[in-house]
Motif scaffolding. Structure first.
Motif, short mmCIF file in Angstrom:
data_model
loop_
_atom_site.label_atom_id
_atom_site.label_comp_id
_atom_site.label_asym_id
_atom_site.label_seq_id
_atom_site.Cartn_x
_atom_site.Cartn_y
_atom_site.Cartn_z
N VAL A 19 1.03 -1.48 -0.29
CA VAL A 19 -0.17 0.36 0.06
C VAL A 19 1.17 1.17 0.42
CG1 VAL A 19 -2.18 1.09 1.25
CG2 VAL A 19 -1.70 -1.03 1.17
N VAL A 20 1.78 1.06 1.07
CA VAL A 20 2.76 2.58 0.89
C VAL A 20 3.37 2.88 -0.36
CG1 VAL A 20 4.44 3.43 2.41
CG2 VAL A 20 2.70 1.96 3.13
N SER A 21 4.49 1.82 -0.51
CA SER A 21 5.49 1.57 -1.68
C SER A 21 4.59 2.07 -3.09
CB SER A 21 5.66 0.18 -2.02
OG SER A 21 5.55 -1.08 -2.52
N GLY A 22 2.54 1.41 -2.99
CA GLY A 22 2.06 1.67 -4.51
C GLY A 22 1.25 3.11 -4.42
N SER A 23 1.59 4.05 -3.33
CA SER A 23 1.46 5.62 -3.52
C SER A 23 2.66 6.48 -3.80
CB SER A 23 1.01 5.63 -1.81
OG SER A 23 1.87 5.77 -1.57
N THR A 24 1.38 7.04 -4.64
CA THR A 24 2.97 8.43 -4.82
C THR A 24 2.96 9.36 -3.78
OG1 THR A 24 0.80 10.19 -4.96
CG2 THR A 24 1.46 9.15 -6.91
N SER A 25 3.92 10.10 -3.72
CA SER A 25 4.70 10.85 -2.41
C SER A 25 3.44 11.87 -2.06
CB SER A 25 5.81 11.73 -3.32
OG SER A 25 5.82 12.22 -4.28
N GLY A 26 2.41 12.66 -2.68
CA GLY A 26 1.66 13.45 -3.20
C GLY A 26 0.60 12.81 -2.33
N GLN A 27 0.63 11.97 -2.21
CA GLN A 27 -0.44 11.04 -1.40
C GLN A 27 -0.11 11.13 -0.05
OE1 GLN A 27 -1.20 7.41 -4.09
NE2 GLN A 27 -3.34 8.45 -4.90
N ARG A 28 1.01 10.29 -0.16
CA ARG A 28 1.77 10.17 1.18
C ARG A 28 1.88 11.55 2.05
NH1 ARG A 28 5.20 6.64 -2.13
NH2 ARG A 28 6.76 8.18 -1.68
N LEU A 29 2.51 12.11 1.46
CA LEU A 29 2.55 13.70 2.27
C LEU A 29 1.35 14.12 2.93
CD1 LEU A 29 4.51 16.11 -0.37
CD2 LEU A 29 5.01 14.68 2.06
N ASP A 30 -0.13 13.67 1.96
CA ASP A 30 -1.40 14.23 2.19
C ASP A 30 -2.12 13.08 3.85
OD1 ASP A 30 -1.73 16.07 0.18
OD2 ASP A 30 -2.83 14.96 -0.74
N ALA A 31 -1.68 12.02 3.84
CA ALA A 31 -1.96 10.74 5.05
C ALA A 31 -1.67 10.91 6.19
CB ALA A 31 -1.19 9.69 4.57
N HIS A 32 -0.19 11.81 5.55
CA HIS A 32 0.43 12.46 7.26
C HIS A 32 0.51 13.11 7.72
CE1 HIS A 32 3.87 8.56 7.75
NE2 HIS A 32 4.16 9.28 5.77
N GLN A 33 -0.30 14.40 7.10
CA GLN A 33 -0.54 15.65 7.15
C GLN A 33 -1.65 15.37 7.85
OE1 GLN A 33 -0.53 18.87 8.36
NE2 GLN A 33 0.74 18.93 6.84
N ALA A 34 -2.95 14.40 7.58
CA ALA A 34 -4.35 13.99 7.87
C ALA A 34 -4.22 13.38 9.51
CB ALA A 34 -4.79 13.12 7.51
N LEU A 35 -3.25 12.09 9.35
CA LEU A 35 -2.62 12.01 10.57
C LEU A 35 -2.11 12.49 11.55
CD1 LEU A 35 -1.37 8.14 9.06
CD2 LEU A 35 -3.21 8.77 10.32
N ALA A 36 -1.63 13.61 11.77
CA ALA A 36 -0.66 14.39 12.64
C ALA A 36 -2.30 15.91 13.12
CB ALA A 36 0.19 15.77 12.20
N LYS A 37 -3.11 15.70 12.00
CA LYS A 37 -4.31 16.19 12.90
C LYS A 37 -5.18 15.49 13.34
CE LYS A 37 -4.80 19.70 8.61
NZ LYS A 37 -5.29 19.58 7.66
N ALA A 38 -5.00 14.11 13.20
CA ALA A 38 -5.68 13.44 14.90
C ALA A 38 -4.71 12.92 15.55
CB ALA A 38 -6.55 12.12 13.77
N LEU A 39 -3.76 12.50 15.40
CA LEU A 39 -2.60 12.99 16.48
C LEU A 39 -2.89 13.72 17.61
CD1 LEU A 39 -1.00 10.10 15.19
CD2 LEU A 39 -2.85 9.49 16.99
N THR A 40 -3.89 15.19 17.75
CA THR A 40 -3.35 16.01 19.02
C THR A 40 -2.94 15.92 20.46
OG1 THR A 40 -5.07 16.66 19.27
CG2 THR A 40 -4.61 17.91 16.86
#
Length: 943
Positions: A336-357
């Motif tokens: 799943v991770v290797s098949g994603s684009t760099s932009g998709q990974r950036l967005d996912a990490h950003q969303a997770l950061a918001k969820a982990l305040t």
């Protein structure tokens, strides 16, 4: 795949050819239900470990056990306690039943609350207490997949728990891949190797799923799969899908791991786009916490969107508590991770950061992964994470966070500062000496003005000192940085005090008065108050012979609470000061966890210093075999990590052992090696290492002239040299050599300065050595009283080699005054100790003196006539073991590691001709008559 007659899979079908493993797992589950236990499965990716874990978990659940599951996540391996937090979360409701110390330890370490840094052993005990409490109502089985990716802190806690499950109704079942470095110490734990299927079982497995597959295609699948169950089940589908395509034929695929990822990539790509996004969030989150996924995708129906992936058996969702998601195989997450684009990974990490305040450390790491360009705010958050990690004792986590923080720093000054701090932590604590040098080069490129900064100077000096032994340049750098206006002002106080600690170590290794004068001058210019511990360590390090009673009292108080300390740097700094004034034994309980952490790749530098202290304390207190083992281990670590300066300490220990045991060839070789390394560098203290071992060797062989010259080179007669720690190790050597070489005046002068300086008030050993030296130097009519004073020192038996030397000298004196019977008492006691230690030349002297008293016993004969085949320490350990104490409990009483206790017991069993503790008490009782006769021998009768 309809063309091959595909039928739905089931657990039974997947477990074709696993009868042996299933039987063992059933037996293991039965064991857990009754008395607990641990089992580790090992095998290549796709071999079926996860499915076997599922089978065991199902069996345990059916039997009424509570099953707690967690998977190691490669992305989260640097984030402390992630795995432990995940697996223990369902037991949150049990926290209230724990005692306050354990409850607070879990709350702080697992990020559920704030508090003081947690001692690791307290935390490990809290985890064990929590699991035992949960198991009081029903058995508990922890199931951990991908153990090799569990974070270091969690792995250490799990390894601690794994060895203490017997009788608890708590089980730990884990699976790990070979070929991966794991933080989980599995040595000695039960292990089940899961091998690939044999040809018959492989064909049967394919047949259950693809009954129409035959002929050349079947042979190709079997050849490519090589008995790997996952490949056997996946390759036929890929074979069918590839027909008529222009893709790479099956026979030309890449190695197995890549091929399997490609296969999963096809299945992941078939998922709807919203599902793939959630899969990526789950893969990067790593813990399988559905509440985090919901927070990261607040407008989505998470379960509905994950349903296609669940139906495709990419993952499973367990509706227990808050709900958990787990991938069917770690390769799916990687795909799943290797098949994603760099932009998709950036967005996912950003969303997770918001969820982990509420989880600042995890949030900082996700923000770091979500930030493609330098960002000061994120860099600062990650720097804070590094500081928290270091306060928890996680040196490697702190190092990694600082390096990443520097990568994200836009400003050259802050980037250079963070790189310098990372270099300092790497060299001073984490064992990253070579990387630290590279980071310093990069830091200076980022900020050419960095050279005079405190952090850069401290980091560079650590590299210069530890790698090169360049005390002169390190001293110049540090003094220059500390005495600048910035160093004297109230800027970065932490950096200032770290620089002072480093300067103190440089001065210690140099052993030159002018270095310490510069240190004291730098301290006197400070405009910020020195922390009390810093001031105390500075006093003891600089001149231990003149440590005041107040300073020693403060040091004793610090040592008393040292086992509660979590910072490995503070532990080893205090322990080194304790070594100088004969208090290292009190630090052993705090030092062993530091060593264990270093063995697992944690705070390696601190572990090396801890090994030095333990090793030299072993020599002083008569644990010579362990001293040799630790010196060998320390040298191997020094070589692996490039620590040349610390390597000299281990050569020193080896040289002292060789000198005491009469191995003059080894002494000569080591002394020459140490001197050739230290002399050109001006490391005078290190040169003294060589002088000490050659003086001791010369005394052993009766070469008193050479012994005097070597001992007086460390500290001249009549002077206790300041800034020379070894001056407290050789006073009796110097006095004895002086007397035997016709220098009685020099010997008396040295005894006088020993008393004037107050050595007897520093420690029991120095009281023994001072009185013993006075006796050796005294005129014949006054020697007896001085010898009796020495033997009356409380706790003198803690220093067996020194005590035996005093007894030998007393026996010689008594023989010459024609008190032969009393002489034999002391000479026999000295001989016994020398023999136990293996101090051959000293034993030979004692045996010769015994013969001169008229006893017809040679040195060799005494080896066969000893009262017990056990050493004093072995007898102590055996006695405690016979009472039912565990190795851990024995180790805590005697300040030994449980491994050392185990090694001693193995030797004890061989010596006594037994195989277990069951007959240990009986075997010890059989020794008592002989021992009683020895203990009843007269100690002070006249002839």
């Amino acid at each position: 795949m309809a063309g091959h007659g595909s039928v739905p899979r089931s657990t039974t079908e997947v477990l074709v050819g696993r009868d042996r493993e299933l039987e063992l797992l059933r037996s293991y589950v039965d064991q857990v239900l009754g008395r607990g236990g641990v089992l580790v499965l090992s095998g290549e990716p796709g071999v079926g470990k996860s499915v076997l874990l599922d089978a065991a978990a199902s069996a345990a659940t059916a039997a009424g056990a509570l099953v707690l599951r967690s998977d190691g996540v490669e992305f989260l391996a640097d984030l402390s306690f992630t795995g432990l937090n995940h697996v223990l979360e369902p037991l949150l409701h049990e926290y209230g039943g724990l005692d306050p110390v354990h409850r607070e330890a879990l709350t702080v370490a697992l990020g559920a609350g704030d508090g003081a840094p947690v001692d690791r052993l307290v935390l490990y005990g809290a985890v064990l207490a929590l699991l035992r409490r949960a198991a009081s109502s029903r058995p508990v089985l922890l199931v951990i997949d991908d153990l090799q990716w569990v974070d270091r802190a969690s792995a250490a806690a799990l390894a601690f728990v794994a060895r203490r499950l017997t009788g608890s109704r708590v089980g730990l079942l884990a699976a790990s891949r070979p070929g991966f470095e794991s933080f989980f110490e599995r040595a000695g734990l039960p292990e089940l190797t899961v091998s690939p299927l044999d040809d018959r079982a492989a064909a049967a497995l394919v047949g259950t799923r693809f009954p129409l597959l035959a002929g050349q295609e079947l042979r190709r699948v079997l050849a490519q799969a090589r008995g790997n169950p996952l490949a056997l089940l996946e390759l036929p589908a890929a074979l069918g899908d590839s027909r008529g395509s222009a893709g790479v034929p099956l026979s030309g695929v890449l190695p197995l791991s890549r091929r399997l990822r490609d296969l999963y990539g096809c299945r992941v790509a078939e998922m709807p786009a919203p599902t793939r996004r959630l899969l990526l969030l789950a893969a990067l989150e790593g813990g399988g916490d559905l509440s985090v996924l919901r927070a990261a995708a607040p407008s989505e129906d998470v379960l509905a969107l994950l349903a296609p992936a669940e139906r495709a058996q990419l993952l499973r969702i367990e509706h227990r508590g808050l709900g958990r998601l787990s991938f069917h195989h770690p390769l799916i997450r990687a795909t799943v991770v290797s098949g994603s684009t760099s932009g998709q990974r950036l967005d996912a990490h950003q969303a997770l950061a918001k969820a982990l305040t509420s989880k600042p450390d995890r949030r900082a790491w996700h923000l770091a992964e979500a930030t493609p360009d330098p960002d000061e705010q994120v860099a600062a958050l990650l720097e804070d994470t590094a500081h928290r990690a270091r306060r928890r004792g996680d040196a490697v986590g702190a190092f990694n966070a600082l390096v990443r923080s520097a990568d994200l720093t836009p400003g050259p000054a802050d980037r250079g500062r963070r790189l310098a701090e990372a270099a300092f932590v790497g060299a001073d604590v984490a064992g990253e000496l070579r990387t630290a040098a590279e980071l310093l080069v990069e830091a200076r490129r980022a900020d050419p003005e960095l050279r005079g900064s405190l952090r850069a100077a401290a980091a560079a000096s650590q590299v210069l000192l530890n790698r090169d032994g360049d005390v002169n340049t390190a001293h110049r750098l540090l003094v220059g940085a500390i005495t600048t206006r910035e160093g004297r002002s109230d800027g970065d106080d932490e950096a200032l005090f770290e620089a002072l600690c480093t300067l103190r170590r440089v001065c210690l290794c140099a052993g030159r008065p002018e270095f310490w004068d510069a240190y004291q001058a730098a301290v006197s210019q400070l405009t910020v108050p020195m922390p009390p511990l810093q001031e105390l360590l500075g006093d003891v390090y600089s001149d231990p012979a003149r440590s005041s009673p107040t300073a020693l009292g403060l040091l004793d108080a610090v040592i008393h609470d040292l086992h509660r300390e979590t910072d490995p740097s503070r532990i080893e700094r205090v322990a080194m000061a304790a070594l100088f004034v004969d208090r290292a034994t009190g630090c052993r309980a705090a030092l062993w966890p530091v060593v264990e952490d270093g063995r697992e790749g944690g705070a390696v530098t601190s572990a090396l210093i801890a090994l030095v202290v333990l090793c030299l304390d072993d020599f002083m207190t008569g644990r010579w075999d362990e001293c040799g083992r630790l010196a060998k281990e320390g040298l191997a670590l020094c070589e692996a990590h490039g620590y040349q300066m610390l390597a000299q300490q281990f050569h020193r220990a080896q040289g002292l052992l060789a000198a005491a045991r009469g191995d003059d060839g080894t002494v000569e070789e080591l002394a020459e090696r140490i001197t050739e390394w230290a002399a050109p560098r001006g490391a005078r203290t290190v040169e003294h290492f060589a002088r000490h071992m050659t003086a001791l060797a010369a005394l052993g062989r009766g070469d008193h002239e050479d012994a005097y010259l070597d001992a007086s080179a460390i500290s001249p007669s009549g002077v206790l040299a300041p800034h020379a720690p070894l001056a407290l190790w050789v006073p009796m050597d110097l006095v004895e050599a002086a007397v035997r070489s016709g220098r009685r005046a020099e010997a008396l002068a040295h005894v006088a300065v020993m008393r004037q300086t107050g050595l007897p008030g520093i420690s029991g050993r120095l009281a023994l050595v001072t009185a013993g030296s006075a006796a050796v130097a005294a005129p014949g009519d006054r020697a007896g009283d001085a010898f009796e004073e020495a033997l009356a020192v409380p706790g003198a038996e803690r220093w067996p080699f020194d005590l035996a030397r005093v007894r030998l000298a007393y026996g010689q004196h008594l023989r010459r005054t024609r008190a032969a019977k009393d002489a034999r008492t002391h000479l026999a006691a000295a001989l016994k100790t020398f023999r136990r230690l293996g101090a051959a030349p000293w034993a030979a002297r004692a045996a010769e003196e015994l013969r001169a008293t008229g006893r017809n016993a040679t040195w060799e004969a005494h080896q066969d006539l000893r009262a017990s085949p056990l050493t004093e320490q072995e007898h102590q350990i055996a006695t405690l073991a016979a009472t039912g104490l565990t190795n851990k409990q024995i180790g805590e009483r005697l300040f030994l590691s449980h491994r050392t206790v185990s090694a001693h017991l193995n030797r004890i069993f061989r010596k006594l001709g037994i195989t277990s503790r069951v007959t240990l008490g009986e075997a010890l009782a059989a020794l008592l008559p002989e021992q009683s006769r020895t203990e009843r021998s007269p100690t002070s009768s006249q002839t």
